[in-house]
Each structure stands twice: as C-alpha cells, then as structure tokens.
Design an enzyme around this catalytic site. Structure first.
Site, PDB file in Angstrom:
ATOM      1  N   GLN A   1       3.316   3.747   0.019  1.00 24.03           N
ATOM      2  CA  GLN A   1       2.661   2.242   0.051  1.00 24.03           C
ATOM      3  C   GLN A   1       1.662   2.151   1.858  1.00 24.03           C
ATOM      4  O   GLN A   1       3.086   2.148   2.591  1.00 24.03           O
ATOM      5  CB  GLN A   1       3.032   1.393  -0.475  1.00 24.03           C
ATOM      6  CG  GLN A   1       2.319   0.298  -0.173  1.00 24.03           C
ATOM      7  CD  GLN A   1       3.739  -1.363  -0.851  1.00 24.03           C
ATOM      8  OE1 GLN A   1       3.933  -1.156  -2.313  1.00 24.03           O
ATOM      9  NE2 GLN A   1       4.438  -1.874   0.131  1.00 24.03           N
ATOM     10  N   GLY A   2       1.270   2.181   1.693  1.00 21.83           N
ATOM     11  CA  GLY A   2       0.363   1.492   3.127  1.00 21.83           C
ATOM     12  C   GLY A   2      -0.045   0.075   3.507  1.00 21.83           C
ATOM     13  O   GLY A   2      -0.988  -0.626   3.219  1.00 21.83           O
ATOM     14  N   TYR A   3       1.619  -0.839   3.532  1.00 18.38           N
ATOM     15  CA  TYR A   3       0.885  -2.148   3.339  1.00 18.38           C
ATOM     16  C   TYR A   3       0.636  -2.877   4.442  1.00 18.38           C
ATOM     17  O   TYR A   3       0.121  -3.648   5.321  1.00 18.38           O
ATOM     18  CB  TYR A   3       1.106  -2.772   1.823  1.00 18.38           C
ATOM     19  CG  TYR A   3       0.771  -2.864   0.735  1.00 18.38           C
ATOM     20  CD1 TYR A   3      -0.443  -1.956   0.737  1.00 18.38           C
ATOM     21  CD2 TYR A   3       1.907  -3.738  -0.545  1.00 18.38           C
ATOM     22  CE1 TYR A   3      -0.493  -2.133  -0.501  1.00 18.38           C
ATOM     23  CE2 TYR A   3       0.822  -2.874  -1.909  1.00 18.38           C
ATOM     24  CZ  TYR A   3      -0.256  -2.338  -1.832  1.00 18.38           C
ATOM     25  OH  TYR A   3      -0.387  -2.518  -3.068  1.00 18.38           O
ATOM     26  N   SER A   4       2.506  -2.696   5.133  1.00 19.76           N
ATOM     27  CA  SER A   4       2.715  -3.566   5.949  1.00 19.76           C
ATOM     28  C   SER A   4       2.723  -2.946   7.773  1.00 19.76           C
ATOM     29  O   SER A   4       2.040  -1.429   7.704  1.00 19.76           O
ATOM     30  CB  SER A   4       4.452  -3.502   6.702  1.00 19.76           C
ATOM     31  OG  SER A   4       4.349  -4.076   5.115  1.00 19.76           O
TER      32      SER A   4
ATOM     33  N   SER B   1       7.768   4.023   2.180  1.00 17.43           N
ATOM     34  CA  SER B   1       8.953   4.272   1.818  1.00 17.43           C
ATOM     35  C   SER B   1       9.378   5.230   1.177  1.00 17.43           C
ATOM     36  O   SER B   1       7.831   6.176   0.790  1.00 17.43           O
ATOM     37  CB  SER B   1      10.288   3.468   0.417  1.00 17.43           C
ATOM     38  OG  SER B   1       9.597   3.038  -0.114  1.00 17.43           O
TER      39      SER B   1
ATOM     40  N   GLU C   1       5.342  -2.915 -21.190  1.00 18.16           N
ATOM     41  CA  GLU C   1       6.693  -2.885 -21.213  1.00 18.16           C
ATOM     42  C   GLU C   1       7.283  -3.217 -19.780  1.00 18.16           C
ATOM     43  O   GLU C   1       8.967  -2.060 -19.449  1.00 18.16           O
ATOM     44  CB  GLU C   1       6.472  -1.624 -21.359  1.00 18.16           C
ATOM     45  CG  GLU C   1       6.223  -1.477 -23.332  1.00 18.16           C
ATOM     46  CD  GLU C   1       6.223  -0.310 -22.957  1.00 18.16           C
ATOM     47  OE1 GLU C   1       6.718   0.964 -22.682  1.00 18.16           O
ATOM     48  OE2 GLU C   1       5.993  -0.179 -24.568  1.00 18.16           O
TER      49      GLU C   1
END
Lengths: 351, 398
Positions: free
Chosen positions: B124-127, B159, B242
């Site tokens: 994930q490349g957000y921060s 991560s 779900e």
C-alpha cells in the site's frame, strides 16, 4: 443466528421510554428527589399498566412469558430515565413466585404481576446468598429500596433461601438518608413477620435469582451511563465558548468519544449476560458477575466524566446530572461491588 | 437472541466438512509438492463456492451471493481442518475490491487473477514522511509523459514491502487542483530501476515495514484506476462483501487466554501469580473489555447477516482493541517482573521465557498508530458516530 434486538424488543423499549417521558419528566424527578417519599405511585401505575410486572411470568400463569434479556432491556430504559422503581425487584419477584410451588405465596402472584402489590428485595448480609442472615422471625436487613411502600418483601433468608414476607405486623421500617435520592433505602427489621418460604437454603434456583438481579442491575447501569453520554454530547453541541460549540474542540471531543467507548461495546456484554441466563448456558452465572462488575464501573466512570464535560452546570443540584452520578453509586455498591464480582468470576473460571 | 447459526447453516456445515474430508489430504507433502497441492486445493474450493466468494467467475472467483453466516461456517470448518483459506494481504483486501468496482476491463484482466494466485503481491502506497493522519496532503508526484506516468517521491510504512511486487499508491497528478482533487490512484510495478526499497527498523528491532523511493519510476498511462483526480474516492472503496466475522474478536480473546496462562506460570510472593487477589482483579477487569469486544463483534456479525449497518459500535472496534491491548501490556509487564530486563530472542526461537511478552508490550504501541491513530479514531467516533462538529482546522485544510 441473531445477536441484536428484535423489532419486538425495540418496540417494548420504545413504549417504556415514551411512558416514562410522560409520567416521569424532569420536574417530577426533581420533586421526588427534593421530597421524602420512597415510592412514586403515578409513574408506577403507568409502568404497571404496561404489564411490566408480569413480564417474566409464564403466559399460562397470566404473564408475558418473556425472558431476562427482555426484562434487562426494560431495566436499561428505566435506568436511563432514573425511574424510582422498584421495577427490577417487581419483575424478579413475580418470576420467583411464579416458579414457587407454595400455594399461599402463589395467591399473591396476580397482585404482584399487576403491580397492585409492590414488592422489594431484602437480601441483607453482604449481598451474596451465602452471607444472608435474616429470617422472617428475626433479623435486620439494611439497604431495602422503597420499603415503606412495599406490600411484600423478597427476603434472603439465612443460609441462602428465599421467603416472601408480608408487610405489617412483625416488619419495622426505619428510613435512612440515601445518597441515591431516586432509590430511597430503609433498614427493615423482621420479628415474627407473616411469611412463606419459597426456596430452601441451598436450592440451586436461589443462585439463579441472584444472577438475574445482577443482570438487571447491570442493565440499569448501562441505561444510566447512556444517559450521561447523551446528555454530555447534546450539551457539547449547544454550549458555545470562544464563538463556537465546545464540541468542536478536540480535547472535549475526545473525552466524549472515550465516554461513548466505555458504554456502547458494554451493551453487547449486557445482552450476552441476559441471553446466557435465558438459554441456561454453562457460563451464565459468570457472565452475570462480569456484566455487573464491568458495567457498574463504566457507569461510575462515565457519570464522573459527564460532570467534568459539562463544567460548572454539571456540578449544580438543579441541572440534575448528579442524580445519575448518585445512581452510579447505587448500581456499583448494590448486590456486591465490582471487586466482589470480579473475585467470584476469577473463582468461577477455576483460576 | 440466539447464538446458534440455524439448521440451514448446519446443513451447509456438513457439506463443507464432507468437502474438506475428501479434498484436503495434504498428508506428508512438503515444499514444492505441498505448494502445488495447495494451489489445486484452492481452485477446487473456489469451484465448490467456498473461497473467493466475492470475485466474479470470469476472474476465477466463486461469485457467490453475500452470506456472512455461510462465510463464517466456511472459516470455522477450514480452520478446524487446518485447510488454507484465500490468499490474504493488501492485494485481496484492498486492491481487488477497488478494481472490481472502479477498474477498467484491462486492469481487471491484468491484475485480479494474478493477485488471487499470489503471483502479484501488493504494497500500500499511501503514507509519506510528511503525510500521516493528513493523508490528502500526499506529495509524491506522477506526470503523464507520452503514454507513461513518471513518478517521483517517497512512500513509507508499507507492510510486507520486502515481498511486494506491485504497489497501489495515492499520487498527486493535478498539482493545480485543490488538496483532495489533485490525487489519483495509480498502480506501480515495483521491479524497475526507478524504485528503491528500504526496511524500517522498528522499536522492537524487527522490520515489518518498508519505505519506497521513486526516482523517475514509470507506470503505463492505463494503470490509473478511476478518473484522474478522483484517487481519494477510489481509495475509499472498501470490501463490504461478507466483511463481518466473529473471528475478528478471536485475536483479543486469544491474547487474553495467553495472559491468563502467563499468570499461571509466573510466581508472585512465592505462589502462582494467578492466586494473587490483585492479579485476579486486574485480569477480570481486562476481561470485561475483552468480553465487551467479543460480544460486540457478535452484534456486528448479526447486523451484517440481516443486512443492517453496524453503526456507532463499528467505529469503536479498533480503538477498543488498541486500548485493551494496552491494558494487557501493562498487566503482562507486571507479571513478567524483572524478566522485562531481558531482550527477547526473535519470534519462533526455542526456549524463550516470559520476556517474550516484550514483543506484545511494544507491539501494542504500534496498534495505536497503524491503520488510523488513536486520536484519529476518537475523531471518527466523535464526528461520525456522535455527530459532533468537525474540527475547524480540518475544515480549513479541506
């Protein structure tokens, strides 16, 4: 699988809430708090007219045939409104008498279920059944709610039995100054009172009755805690300082979030304790102890935080928040403190 | 209320159990053989409708109607049989649902199957170093040059960054636009010369996170998901299918059970600590929160099963988990006593003593930061849950 309230349960809560809003508005609560009576007839009759007295009585005995979880949801709403009671005692007493095989006691059932006969709990000792010491013949029981108004007493008898005692001859009532002015207490002295023994000491049903009382006390605390959160959140949206609602300030916002965090997840714990009791699960007794300990503590904590969140007005007599703080003292102490029930829960876990 | 799953679910359970008895027989297989066996098993389980239930058949999924009770039964039975479930991670949890909703046919064809098989692993490349809670302030830049995006900047706190083959990132593509409207959601191949990755050593001494440097890295123009400038909204596409599960509470309960075991193992005043009244109080006090968390997860599961929203309590689960984790850390610290002076050997090492709790004690601090800090959680509860007015600074920043 269902673990959230049914339409019916929500409807019952809603009906009780609306009735209390009508018959137990703030002015009446305040008048009661400033008065001396230990019972409020008008609100009592309105609640009893809804059939709440017979909520836990089987249908074939004229009751609603509902379970402890339903009763707990009612007790929650009563706690939210700081109702005078003794509603929980009445529901439990009707259930106890309906389970009893004592014919003379059974004769009282209709009157209890309808609310004409007001019943209160007189446990004594250190609350727990094994510490009960009185008998209808002789004994003194402290901390009996609405004793002057009661027609009948569910007396915890020496060794852990239950008797139904009639008010009148052989029952002396001495009111005590009560910190929770919505639930006035007396010391009751029994000396040759008229009584029927419902359950002998050692009857396993007595422990179940005591568990049910714990669950309803937890439910009352949950409702009271919810009131503290709602009132504080409402106030933070309206009250302005520095030209804006104080609820915009992060420091207060976080305090309010923290209060809500104490209460909302605890709701499911209360439900579980009620459900486990109704379904007779092996951990029902432990769940009752844990719910009482945890939720009574949350009520104390949230009531304190609510007064802090309000500032000066929260500290006044007139504003009335102190009544919920005082109810938190009651719910914490009555029927055994969180410390006592956590100790029991540790024992029951076999640790 | 009723905590049993009902007859229909129990019939389904029997079906799942029969399937597993027949199809999950790894026996003594090891290494590559086991890997192949698992791959084949997952395909069969998907055909049977047990795995990848939310994924359409055209991409290799089971395409089943959402049914949280069935999903729960599957988790329980696969767990009992120790059979592998779906590949998990950012790719399955975050990217694939986003692509299903917002991706182009080309993007779906390129990425969904490969992610399901585990061939593509996503970071994930957000921060960014300057972009924590104020996520919309991202500065990593992507410029369209010809038919390629040219990417420059830095992403952090990714991560599984060591294993990641690809990244889904929030990048600034419209520098003239307002803060939120300048962001796009871009997919990046991490195996290229313009990308450098570096592990971040945490306070525990382990490295669970990575940072990524982009120096004229490139992505095809067609790898931007959704519209240009709509990346903020694209990134909020979450998996509803779900999602609720009773298992979400099992982690906290399992940790509490271990805490109780610790109290049974260590001594205090010359006897097992669990017999000490103070310890018994401390443990049961924590257990109140553990139970509240567990039964709230049942409540959320039940609401999801009947198609209702989770409401206030749903916004609280992370914070409750974090705070209860802190309480457990403090209790563990009390229980391990002087052993807290010993640095624990790495996880998985034999012969570790009570000092291994230092990992939980320090790790609990990570929980109050990762996935939305505790203060952000409180904002969310207060603003979305309790309806309190939004912070002025955040209004302005928008």
């Amino acid at each position: 699988m269902r673990f959230h309230p049914s339409e019916e349960q929500l409807a019952i809560q809603d009906a009780v809430r609306r009735t209390l809003a009508d018959v137990w508005p703030n002015e009446r609560l305040h008048a009661f708090v400033d008065g001396e009576a230990d019972f409020d007839g008008e609100s009592w009759q309105a609640l009893m007219a809804m059939g709440l007295g017979g909520l836990l009585v089987p249908e074939d005995q004229g009751g609603a045939g509902l379970g402890l979880l339903d009763a707990a949801m009612v007790a929650e709403v009563a706690g939210q409104a700081a109702a005078a009671g003794p509603l929980a005692a009445q529901m439990i007493a009707a259930m106890i008498v309906s389970k009893s095989t004592n014919g003379a006691a059974k004769a009282h059932l209709a009157g209890i279920a309808s609310g004409e006969q007001v019943v209160t709990l007189a446990f004594g000792g250190d609350w727990l059944p094994e510490t009960w010491g009185a008998t209808p013949e002789a004994g003194k029981v402290r901390f009996v709610q609405s004793a002057a108004a009661a027609h009948l007493f569910v007396l915890g008898t020496a060794g852990g039995g239950i008797a139904l005692v009639e008010a009148g001859e052989g029952v002396a009532i001495e009111p005590v100054a009560s910190s929770d002015r919505t639930r006035r207490l007396s010391t009751v002295t029994f000396s040759g009172a008229k009584a029927q023994q419902l359950f002998e000491p050692g009857d396993p049903f007595v422990a179940r009755i005591f568990d049910a009382v714990l669950v309803l006390t937890a439910a009352d605390a949950l409702g009271g805690a919810q009131y503290c959160v709602d009132l504080s959140v409402g106030y933070a949206k309206e009250r302005e300082q520095f030209g804006q609602p104080i609820g915009r300030f992060q420091a207060l916002k976080h305090q309010l979030a923290q209060m809500a965090l104490e209460v909302e997840p605890a709701r499911a714990l209360m439900w579980y304790a009620g459900y486990a009791h109704d379904a007779n699960l092996p951990d029902a007794s432990r769940a009752a102890a844990m719910a009482k300990a945890h939720i009574a503590d949350r009520f104390v904590s949230v009531a304190r935080a609510a007064i802090a969140a309000h500032g000066g007005i929260g500290y006044t007599w007139e504003y009335g928040l102190n009544n919920w703080f005082r109810r938190s003292l009651f719910d914490r102490a009555a029927f055994g403190s969180p410390t006592v029930h956590r100790g029991r829960a540790a024992d029951m876990a076999g640790w | 209320m009723d905590l049993s799953y009902g007859a229909e679910a129990e019939t389904f359970r029997t079906e799942v159990r029969d399937f597993l008895r027949e199809r999950w027989q790894p026996g003594a297989l090891r290494g590559a053989e086991l890997k192949d066996y698992i791959r084949a098993f997952r395909l069969r389980a998907t055909e049977a409708g047990y795995l990848y239930r939310a994924i359409p058949k055209e991409f290799g999924g089971a395409e089943q109607p959402a049914d949280v009770v069935r999903a729960q039964v599957i988790r329980e039975e696969f767990g009992r049989a120790r059979a592998p479930m779906e590949i998990t991670g950012n790719g399955m949890n975050m990217l694939v649902p986003t692509l299903l909703e917002r991706g182009t046919p080309e993007q779906k064809a390129l990425f969904i199957r490969q992610t399901m098989s585990g061939d593509y692993q996503w970071g994930q490349g957000y921060s960014e170093p300057g972009t924590g809670s104020d996520l919309a302030s991202v500065r990593t830049k992507a410029e369209l040059v010809g038919d390629e995006w040219v990417i420059n900047g830095q992403k952090i706190w990714t991560s599984q960054g060591d294993r990641a083959t690809h990244m889904f990132a929030l990048v600034r593509t419209e520098p003239q636009a307002s803060k939120h409207a300048g962001i796009s959601y871009l997919l990046i191949d991490l195996d290229q010369p313009g990308v450098t990755r570096r592990p971040i050593k945490q306070m525990t001494g382990e490295s669970g996170f990575f940072e990524f440097f982009f120096d004229n890295a490139r992505s095809p123009a067609s790898w931007l998901v959704g519209e240009r400038g709509d990346g903020w909204n694209v990134s909020r596409t979450t998996l509803k299918h779900e999602r609720a599960s009773i298992g979400s509470a099992a982690g906290l309960g399992g940790q509490f059970d271990k805490l109780v075991e610790l109290a049974q193992e260590v001594t205090r005043n010359g006897r097992p600590a669990i017999q000490d009244p103070e310890i018994r109080q401390a443990l049961t006090r924590i257990e109140g929160y553990v139970m509240a968390h567990r039964y709230s997860s049942y409540r959320l599961f039940s609401l999801a099963a009947s198609g209702e929203e989770g409401g206030l309590v749903q916004l609280m689960m992370k914070l409750l988990l974090t705070e209860t984790g802190h309480e457990m850390a403090l209790a563990a610290q009390e229980l391990i006593g002087d052993e807290a002076l010993i640095e624990p050997a790495p996880a998985g090492t034999r012969g570790r003593g009570p000092e291994k709790w230092l990992n939980q004690i320090m790790g609990s601090l990570g929980n109050s930061i990762a996935g939305g800090t505790t203060n952000i959680q409180r904002n969310i509860i207060a603003e979305r849950g309790l309806g309190l007015p939004r912070d002025l600074a955040m209004e302005v920043g928008k």
